[in-house]
Design a protein around this motif. Structure first.
Motif, PDB file in Angstrom:
ATOM      1  N   ASP A 150     -11.109  -5.341 -89.770  1.00  0.00           N
ATOM      2  CA  ASP A 150     -11.802  -4.818 -88.598  1.00  0.00           C
ATOM      3  C   ASP A 150     -12.381  -3.426 -88.833  1.00  0.00           C
ATOM      4  OD1 ASP A 150     -11.262  -7.092 -87.124  1.00  0.00           O
ATOM      5  OD2 ASP A 150      -9.414  -6.289 -86.274  1.00  0.00           O
ATOM      6  N   LEU A 151     -11.913  -2.731 -89.851  1.00  0.00           N
ATOM      7  CA  LEU A 151     -12.374  -1.358 -90.096  1.00  0.00           C
ATOM      8  C   LEU A 151     -13.326  -1.253 -91.276  1.00  0.00           C
ATOM      9  CD1 LEU A 151      -9.041   0.628 -89.539  1.00  0.00           C
ATOM     10  CD2 LEU A 151     -10.869   0.141 -87.904  1.00  0.00           C
TER      11      LEU A 151
ATOM     12  N   SER B  29     -11.086 -14.634 -88.497  1.00  0.00           N
ATOM     13  CA  SER B  29     -11.418 -15.412 -87.301  1.00  0.00           C
ATOM     14  C   SER B  29     -10.586 -16.681 -87.227  1.00  0.00           C
ATOM     15  CB  SER B  29     -12.911 -15.759 -87.298  1.00  0.00           C
ATOM     16  OG  SER B  29     -13.698 -14.595 -87.199  1.00  0.00           O
ATOM     17  N   GLU B  30     -10.349 -17.308 -88.378  1.00  0.00           N
ATOM     18  CA  GLU B  30      -9.520 -18.510 -88.416  1.00  0.00           C
ATOM     19  C   GLU B  30      -8.094 -18.197 -87.987  1.00  0.00           C
ATOM     20  OE1 GLU B  30      -7.994 -22.234 -88.777  1.00  0.00           O
ATOM     21  OE2 GLU B  30     -10.112 -21.663 -88.800  1.00  0.00           O
TER      22      GLU B  30
ATOM     23  N   LEU C  78     -16.839  -8.955 -97.307  1.00  0.00           N
ATOM     24  CA  LEU C  78     -16.593  -8.670 -95.894  1.00  0.00           C
ATOM     25  C   LEU C  78     -16.809  -9.918 -95.049  1.00  0.00           C
ATOM     26  CD1 LEU C  78     -15.937  -6.727 -93.631  1.00  0.00           C
ATOM     27  CD2 LEU C  78     -18.346  -6.035 -93.591  1.00  0.00           C
ATOM     28  N   GLY C  79     -17.870 -10.674 -95.319  1.00  0.00           N
ATOM     29  CA  GLY C  79     -18.116 -11.890 -94.554  1.00  0.00           C
ATOM     30  C   GLY C  79     -17.006 -12.905 -94.733  1.00  0.00           C
ATOM     31  N   ALA C  80     -16.527 -13.055 -95.981  1.00  0.00           N
ATOM     32  CA  ALA C  80     -15.434 -13.992 -96.242  1.00  0.00           C
ATOM     33  C   ALA C  80     -14.164 -13.559 -95.526  1.00  0.00           C
ATOM     34  CB  ALA C  80     -15.191 -14.100 -97.747  1.00  0.00           C
TER      35      ALA C  80
ATOM     36  N   HIS D 263      -3.795 -18.350 -83.725  1.00  0.00           N
ATOM     37  CA  HIS D 263      -2.880 -17.681 -82.804  1.00  0.00           C
ATOM     38  C   HIS D 263      -3.228 -17.998 -81.356  1.00  0.00           C
ATOM     39  CE1 HIS D 263      -2.051 -14.498 -86.146  1.00  0.00           C
ATOM     40  NE2 HIS D 263      -1.310 -15.579 -86.284  1.00  0.00           N
ATOM     41  N   ALA D 264      -4.531 -18.063 -81.064  1.00  0.00           N
ATOM     42  CA  ALA D 264      -4.953 -18.302 -79.683  1.00  0.00           C
ATOM     43  C   ALA D 264      -4.673 -19.733 -79.245  1.00  0.00           C
ATOM     44  CB  ALA D 264      -6.438 -17.984 -79.528  1.00  0.00           C
ATOM     45  N   SER D 265      -4.863 -20.698 -80.151  1.00  0.00           N
ATOM     46  CA  SER D 265      -4.721 -22.105 -79.772  1.00  0.00           C
ATOM     47  C   SER D 265      -3.343 -22.674 -80.080  1.00  0.00           C
ATOM     48  CB  SER D 265      -5.771 -22.948 -80.509  1.00  0.00           C
ATOM     49  OG  SER D 265      -5.532 -22.936 -81.916  1.00  0.00           O
TER      50      SER D 265
END
Length: 245
Positions: A122-123, A177-178, A169-171, A183-185
């Motif tokens: 994130d940084l 995100s995965e 960075l994209g990877a 964690h969210a689902s």
């Protein structure tokens, strides 16, 4: 400027060149490095959102006002944390080999650091990090390129290093995100694929997505480590091909 005015932020010394306050024996000694290490431990354990000067100070038995003698803002603390991780990466030892070897090693060091410190992704990105360890990291990558045939133009070296950094960075953002989705689902990728599989099969059965049908039927879907290496190979091969033009 009168006594009540603060100096312009652009004229203030950066945190890297700002001297630390004089040591105070009570209630406990502090240092900029100790504060940064405490912040990293907090971020590793509870996530980046948990990092504040108040919480970091509390973990050291100090009030937040004492920390302001070592850094002026939370943003400075975050910059110091990132630079400390660059220092950990450098501790792996000198980079050797040709430009491909060096850029590959630096990409893997960055990925390992981001896996050890999940908040790091994130940084990364945005404006260049200017701490001494971050500058040493950039210097090593540019030096490896500029000493190699085909990179006599410093702009070519900057473009190649920036391209590799953008891929890394994209990877890392995709991997992060995965993890957030899991964690969210409450479902890992395999469970999510099982839950969405019937829908995908129905959509493919319409005949509107023949290429996606090949993906489902024929793609090998290797593990993340393999995907990262193959993508990095594509980037490095592209840089090498550009040198032959």
């Amino acid at each position: 400027m009168n006594a009540r005015q603060k100096p312009d932020a652009a004229d203030a010394p950066l945190v890297w060149e700002r001297p630390e306050p004089a040591p105070r024996p009570a209630p406990g000694p502090l240092s900029r490095d100790g504060i940064v290490r405490a912040a990293i431990a907090l971020a590793d354990a509870e996530g980046l959102a948990s990092v504040s000067l108040r919480k970091v100070g509390a973990s050291l038995g100090a009030g937040p006002m004492r920390l302001y003698g070592y850094m002026s803002t939370k943003e400075e603390l975050l910059e110091l944390m990132v630079d400390a991780v660059y220092g950990e990466m450098a501790a792996a030892g000198p980079l050797r080999g040709g430009w491909r070897d060096v850029l590959r090693a630096m990409a893997h060091r960055t990925r390992r650091a981001a896996h050890q410190h999940r908040w790091l992704t994130d940084l990364l990105g945005g404006r260049p990090h200017l701490g001494p360890n971050a500058l040493a990291h950039l210097e090593a990558s540019l030096a490896a390129l500029s000493d190699s045939p085909g990179f006599g133009d410093i702009d070519a070296a900057l473009l190649a290093a920036g391209t590799v950094n953008a891929y890394v960075l994209g990877a890392l953002q995709s991997e992060a995100s995965e993890l957030r989705a899991e964690h969210a689902s409450g479902m890992d990728q395999a469970a999510w694929q099982r839950s969405t599989g019937p829908y995908i099969e129905r959509m493919i059965a319409t005949g509107r997505f023949p290429t996606l049908a090949r993906v489902v039927r024929d793609a090998t879907h290797p593990p993340p480590d393999v995907v990262f290496d193959r993508g990095l190979d594509c980037v490095l091969d592209g840089i090498a091909a550009r040198l032959t033009r």
